[in-house]
Scaffold this motif. Sequence first.
Motif, PDB file in Angstrom:
ATOM      1  N   GLY A 103       0.633  -1.412   0.029  1.00 58.80           N
ATOM      2  CA  GLY A 103      -0.101  -0.355  -0.222  1.00 58.80           C
ATOM      3  C   GLY A 103       0.499   1.074   0.288  1.00 58.80           C
ATOM      4  O   GLY A 103       0.917   2.430  -0.545  1.00 58.80           O
ATOM      5  N   LEU A 104       2.046   1.072   0.838  1.00 56.74           N
ATOM      6  CA  LEU A 104       2.891   2.788   1.287  1.00 56.74           C
ATOM      7  C   LEU A 104       3.896   2.562  -0.255  1.00 56.74           C
ATOM      8  O   LEU A 104       4.542   3.249  -0.858  1.00 56.74           O
ATOM      9  N   GLY A 105       4.024   0.923  -1.265  1.00 54.24           N
ATOM     10  CA  GLY A 105       5.314   1.362  -2.269  1.00 54.24           C
ATOM     11  C   GLY A 105       7.012   1.200  -1.764  1.00 54.24           C
ATOM     12  O   GLY A 105       7.475   1.486  -2.366  1.00 54.24           O
ATOM     13  N   MET A 106       6.535   0.675  -0.604  1.00 55.71           N
ATOM     14  CA  MET A 106       7.230   1.488   0.505  1.00 55.71           C
ATOM     15  C   MET A 106       7.727  -0.373   1.207  1.00 55.71           C
ATOM     16  O   MET A 106       7.075  -1.295   1.352  1.00 55.71           O
ATOM     17  N   ASP A 107       9.724  -0.781   0.921  1.00 54.22           N
ATOM     18  CA  ASP A 107      10.005  -2.036   2.432  1.00 54.22           C
ATOM     19  C   ASP A 107      10.199  -1.796   3.574  1.00 54.22           C
ATOM     20  O   ASP A 107      11.013  -0.080   3.549  1.00 54.22           O
ATOM     21  N   PRO A 108      10.001  -2.215   4.074  1.00 52.16           N
ATOM     22  CA  PRO A 108      10.147  -1.926   5.732  1.00 52.16           C
ATOM     23  C   PRO A 108      11.916  -2.510   5.820  1.00 52.16           C
ATOM     24  O   PRO A 108      12.734  -3.331   5.438  1.00 52.16           O
ATOM     25  N   ASP A 109      12.675  -1.683   6.881  1.00 51.88           N
ATOM     26  CA  ASP A 109      13.330  -2.259   7.958  1.00 51.88           C
ATOM     27  C   ASP A 109      13.472  -3.234   8.481  1.00 51.88           C
ATOM     28  O   ASP A 109      13.511  -4.257   9.037  1.00 51.88           O
ATOM     29  N   ASN A 110      11.647  -3.005   9.391  1.00 53.13           N
ATOM     30  CA  ASN A 110      11.629  -3.908  10.248  1.00 53.13           C
ATOM     31  C   ASN A 110      10.086  -3.693  10.195  1.00 53.13           C
ATOM     32  O   ASN A 110       8.875  -3.263  10.170  1.00 53.13           O
ATOM     33  N   ALA A 111       9.794  -5.982  10.535  1.00 53.67           N
ATOM     34  CA  ALA A 111       7.752  -5.804  10.394  1.00 53.67           C
ATOM     35  C   ALA A 111       7.503  -7.035  10.879  1.00 53.67           C
ATOM     36  O   ALA A 111       8.323  -7.641  10.777  1.00 53.67           O
ATOM     37  N   PHE A 112       6.796  -7.038  11.531  1.00 55.25           N
ATOM     38  CA  PHE A 112       6.344  -8.630  12.051  1.00 55.25           C
ATOM     39  C   PHE A 112       4.912  -8.109  12.506  1.00 55.25           C
ATOM     40  O   PHE A 112       4.488  -7.445  13.176  1.00 55.25           O
ATOM     41  N   ASP A 113       3.977  -9.651  11.776  1.00 51.78           N
ATOM     42  CA  ASP A 113       3.067  -9.402  11.396  1.00 51.78           C
ATOM     43  C   ASP A 113       2.716 -10.064  12.820  1.00 51.78           C
ATOM     44  O   ASP A 113       2.397 -10.445  14.256  1.00 51.78           O
ATOM     45  N   ARG A 114       0.754  -9.479  13.665  1.00 51.02           N
ATOM     46  CA  ARG A 114       0.087  -9.641  14.243  1.00 51.02           C
ATOM     47  C   ARG A 114      -0.291 -11.485  14.676  1.00 51.02           C
ATOM     48  O   ARG A 114       0.360 -11.543  13.539  1.00 51.02           O
ATOM     49  N   GLY A 115       0.347 -11.609  15.680  1.00 50.16           N
ATOM     50  CA  GLY A 115       0.314 -13.130  16.169  1.00 50.16           C
ATOM     51  C   GLY A 115       1.807 -13.730  16.112  1.00 50.16           C
ATOM     52  O   GLY A 115       2.245 -14.562  16.938  1.00 50.16           O
ATOM     53  N   HIS A 116       3.089 -12.639  16.101  1.00 48.95           N
ATOM     54  CA  HIS A 116       4.208 -13.438  15.384  1.00 48.95           C
ATOM     55  C   HIS A 116       4.332 -13.363  16.884  1.00 48.95           C
ATOM     56  O   HIS A 116       4.593 -12.604  17.608  1.00 48.95           O
ATOM     57  N   ARG A 117       5.600 -14.244  16.760  1.00 52.77           N
ATOM     58  CA  ARG A 117       6.282 -13.751  18.545  1.00 52.77           C
ATOM     59  C   ARG A 117       7.363 -12.912  18.164  1.00 52.77           C
ATOM     60  O   ARG A 117       8.055 -13.336  17.759  1.00 52.77           O
ATOM     61  N   ILE A 118       6.973 -12.493  20.249  1.00 51.87           N
ATOM     62  CA  ILE A 118       8.019 -11.771  20.153  1.00 51.87           C
ATOM     63  C   ILE A 118       9.223 -12.615  20.813  1.00 51.87           C
ATOM     64  O   ILE A 118       9.485 -12.854  21.866  1.00 51.87           O
ATOM     65  N   PRO A 119      10.482 -11.851  19.218  1.00 53.40           N
ATOM     66  CA  PRO A 119      12.229 -12.264  20.459  1.00 53.40           C
ATOM     67  C   PRO A 119      12.359 -12.238  21.776  1.00 53.40           C
ATOM     68  O   PRO A 119      11.689 -11.056  22.572  1.00 53.40           O
ATOM     69  N   PRO A 120      12.799 -13.155  22.582  1.00 54.87           N
ATOM     70  CA  PRO A 120      13.736 -13.132  23.763  1.00 54.87           C
ATOM     71  C   PRO A 120      14.224 -12.205  23.714  1.00 54.87           C
ATOM     72  O   PRO A 120      14.881 -11.827  22.970  1.00 54.87           O
ATOM     73  N   TYR A 121      14.197 -11.250  25.271  1.00 56.18           N
ATOM     74  CA  TYR A 121      14.680  -9.971  25.510  1.00 56.18           C
ATOM     75  C   TYR A 121      16.215 -11.017  26.520  1.00 56.18           C
ATOM     76  O   TYR A 121      15.508 -12.065  26.993  1.00 56.18           O
ATOM     77  N   GLY A 122      16.485 -10.394  27.374  1.00 55.47           N
ATOM     78  CA  GLY A 122      17.799 -10.470  27.885  1.00 55.47           C
ATOM     79  C   GLY A 122      17.229 -12.015  29.168  1.00 55.47           C
ATOM     80  O   GLY A 122      18.205 -12.287  28.999  1.00 55.47           O
ATOM     81  N   SER A 123      16.336 -11.824  29.607  1.00 58.82           N
ATOM     82  CA  SER A 123      15.771 -13.176  30.299  1.00 58.82           C
ATOM     83  C   SER A 123      15.901 -14.855  29.040  1.00 58.82           C
ATOM     84  O   SER A 123      16.644 -15.741  29.933  1.00 58.82           O
ATOM     85  N   GLY A 124      16.141 -14.479  28.653  1.00 58.80           N
ATOM     86  CA  GLY A 124      16.266 -15.501  27.101  1.00 58.80           C
ATOM     87  C   GLY A 124      14.490 -15.722  26.921  1.00 58.80           C
ATOM     88  O   GLY A 124      14.723 -16.725  26.413  1.00 58.80           O
ATOM     89  N   GLU A 125      13.450 -15.473  27.602  1.00 59.81           N
ATOM     90  CA  GLU A 125      12.292 -15.916  27.283  1.00 59.81           C
ATOM     91  C   GLU A 125      12.007 -15.048  26.308  1.00 59.81           C
ATOM     92  O   GLU A 125      11.463 -14.847  26.141  1.00 59.81           O
ATOM     93  N   GLN A 126      10.389 -16.630  26.113  1.00 61.23           N
ATOM     94  CA  GLN A 126       9.582 -15.284  24.875  1.00 61.23           C
ATOM     95  C   GLN A 126       8.786 -14.505  25.853  1.00 61.23           C
ATOM     96  O   GLN A 126       8.220 -15.219  27.024  1.00 61.23           O
TER      97      GLN A 126
END
Length: 128
Positions: A17-40
């Motif tokens: 729709g925007l005619g642009m490619d993102p630097d970052n994109a995550f679709d709804r429902g995509h698992r959030i990557p773990p931070y510091g603790s290593g847990e999802q």
Amino acid sequence: MLAVSHPELTSSDISNGLGMDPDNAFDRGHRIPPYGSGEQTGAYKVTVWNVGHRVEGQRDFSSELGRLVKRLEAESDFIAVLTEKGEVRVDIQLGGRCNIGDVLKPSLLGQLAALKVTLGIEVFPDMD
């Protein structure tokens, strides 16, 4: 940075729709990557999409913002679809170790408002 969040559209829908490619994109429902603790930490509740544009050695960021706004105006029908249920935001990120500033004219702010695009301003003291 141009950031979009939407509860229903996919990142591909937004890119097309925007005619642009993102630097970052995550679709709804995509698992959030773990931070510091290593847990999802769960899953994204909305699709998130963003693209950055870095400008160095130029104090007047309003001219770059104006170019982005013109590009968004060209896709105003799709921007209206995005802002109906989601958010479109322009974030201006400034390094805090140098003197930088600009004046945003009422006409430019009016263009953002007409598109229902929000404006964020962040200062990063340690950003070079």
